[in-house]
Design an enzyme around this catalytic site. Structure first.
Site, PDB file in Angstrom:
ATOM      1  N   LYS A   1    -111.871   5.940  47.396  1.00  0.00           N
ATOM      2  CA  LYS A   1    -113.272   5.818  46.969  1.00  0.00           C
ATOM      3  C   LYS A   1    -113.396   4.716  45.915  1.00  0.00           C
ATOM      4  O   LYS A   1    -114.295   3.873  45.970  1.00  0.00           O
ATOM      5  CB  LYS A   1    -113.783   7.139  46.391  1.00  0.00           C
ATOM      6  CG  LYS A   1    -115.278   7.105  46.132  1.00  0.00           C
ATOM      7  CD  LYS A   1    -115.715   8.082  45.088  1.00  0.00           C
ATOM      8  CE  LYS A   1    -115.634   7.464  43.716  1.00  0.00           C
ATOM      9  NZ  LYS A   1    -116.167   8.286  42.637  1.00  0.00           N
TER      10      LYS A   1
ATOM     11  N   ASP B   1    -112.351  11.825  52.159  1.00  0.00           N
ATOM     12  CA  ASP B   1    -111.519  10.805  52.822  1.00  0.00           C
ATOM     13  C   ASP B   1    -111.716  10.812  54.335  1.00  0.00           C
ATOM     14  O   ASP B   1    -111.771   9.771  54.984  1.00  0.00           O
ATOM     15  CB  ASP B   1    -110.033  11.028  52.493  1.00  0.00           C
ATOM     16  CG  ASP B   1    -109.640  10.359  51.176  1.00  0.00           C
ATOM     17  OD1 ASP B   1    -110.503   9.659  50.588  1.00  0.00           O
ATOM     18  OD2 ASP B   1    -108.488  10.530  50.742  1.00  0.00           O
TER      19      ASP B   1
ATOM     20  N   HIS C   1    -120.802  13.461  46.983  1.00  0.00           N
ATOM     21  CA  HIS C   1    -122.227  13.627  47.308  1.00  0.00           C
ATOM     22  C   HIS C   1    -122.530  13.114  48.718  1.00  0.00           C
ATOM     23  O   HIS C   1    -123.223  13.767  49.493  1.00  0.00           O
ATOM     24  CB  HIS C   1    -123.084  12.893  46.269  1.00  0.00           C
ATOM     25  CG  HIS C   1    -122.783  13.344  44.878  1.00  0.00           C
ATOM     26  ND1 HIS C   1    -123.170  14.570  44.406  1.00  0.00           N
ATOM     27  CD2 HIS C   1    -122.099  12.748  43.877  1.00  0.00           C
ATOM     28  CE1 HIS C   1    -122.740  14.722  43.159  1.00  0.00           C
ATOM     29  NE2 HIS C   1    -122.084  13.620  42.819  1.00  0.00           N
TER      30      HIS C   1
ATOM     31  N   ASN D   1    -114.538  12.708  38.700  1.00  0.00           N
ATOM     32  CA  ASN D   1    -114.694  14.077  38.189  1.00  0.00           C
ATOM     33  C   ASN D   1    -115.622  14.201  36.978  1.00  0.00           C
ATOM     34  O   ASN D   1    -115.365  14.993  36.075  1.00  0.00           O
ATOM     35  CB  ASN D   1    -113.333  14.689  37.813  1.00  0.00           C
ATOM     36  CG  ASN D   1    -112.409  14.726  38.996  1.00  0.00           C
ATOM     37  OD1 ASN D   1    -111.571  13.857  39.161  1.00  0.00           O
ATOM     38  ND2 ASN D   1    -112.578  15.717  39.846  1.00  0.00           N
TER      39      ASN D   1
END
Ligand code: SF4
Length: 208
Positions: free
Chosen positions: A100, A137, A120, A12
């Site tokens: 991730k 995901d 992205h 974030n």
């Protein structure tokens, strides 16, 4: 551990601020053991530039303490004996660590052939029409099956660059895009005009 913490800090926020936060943390603490034993406010102060400092510092401290309790040290060498699935299972138990982040540890910390998907990459693969998914995901699950193993890491790195320099979140440079003819993005006609924008070539993991 460096890749794990750096990727955790990058959640974030931008690469630039997360890189500053990671560098501050490494300057402030000589070892991860010191972070584990530090008052939370000291950790928070070091990483505040990257946002969500309360949550990130608490998650990092808690994770380090749990790892130390379980293994008696803060080396992640024990992961080397595990399969990719086992590493996901192992690291998912820590608060604030998602797929991730674990994919980045596998790819950039352990040299495994996985394809980390961030927002992205999720955006670009959906724009071009390679996948049709709602969440990173979901994109991760699907793209992991269709991208040949040997291309996963280089494709990830190149897509990150492509997303920063061409297929940007806001105002993609479709007018100068080499795959424009192949792209299914319906709104690409809106971005056929050149706009002025700042370039960002920063890739945090290249600096570790
Ligand atoms: S044409 Fe535009 S939307 Fe499509 S990949 Fe290129 S920059 Fe991205």
């Amino acid at each position: 551990m460096d890749v794990l913490i750096a990727t955790k800090l990058s959640q974030n926020t931008t690469d630039k601020t997360s890189y500053i936060a990671f560098t501050n943390l490494k300057k402030e603490f000589r070892k991860w053991e010191e972070v584990m034993n530090s008052p939370i406010d000291r950790i928070k102060k070091s990483i505040k530039v990257c946002g969500l400092a309360n949550t990130k510092s608490a998650n990092i401290k808690e994770m380090l303490n749990l790892m130390y309790k379980n293994f008696g040290n803060l080396s992640l060498n024990y992961l080397k004996k595990m399969s990719d699935d086992e590493v996901y299972e192992e690291l998912l138990q820590y608060k604030g660590i998602g797929k991730k982040t674990i994919s980045c540890v596998l790819a950039f910390g352990m040299g495994r052939e996985v394809f980390p998907v961030d927002t992205h990459i999720h955006r670009i693969l959906n724009r071009v029409g390679a996948v049709d998914t709602k969440t990173p995901d979901e994109t991760f699950e699907l793209s992991g099956k269709i991208i040949p193993d040997k291309y996963k890491i280089s494709f990830h790195t190149n897509l990150i660059r492509f997303g920063r320099n061409v297929c940007k979140a806001i105002k993609p440079e479709c007018y100068d895009c080499t795959i424009n003819d192949l792209c299914s993005y319906k709104s690409k006609v809106l971005f056929d005009t050149k706009v002025t924008s700042k370039e960002n070539n920063f890739i945090i993991l290249e600096n570790i």
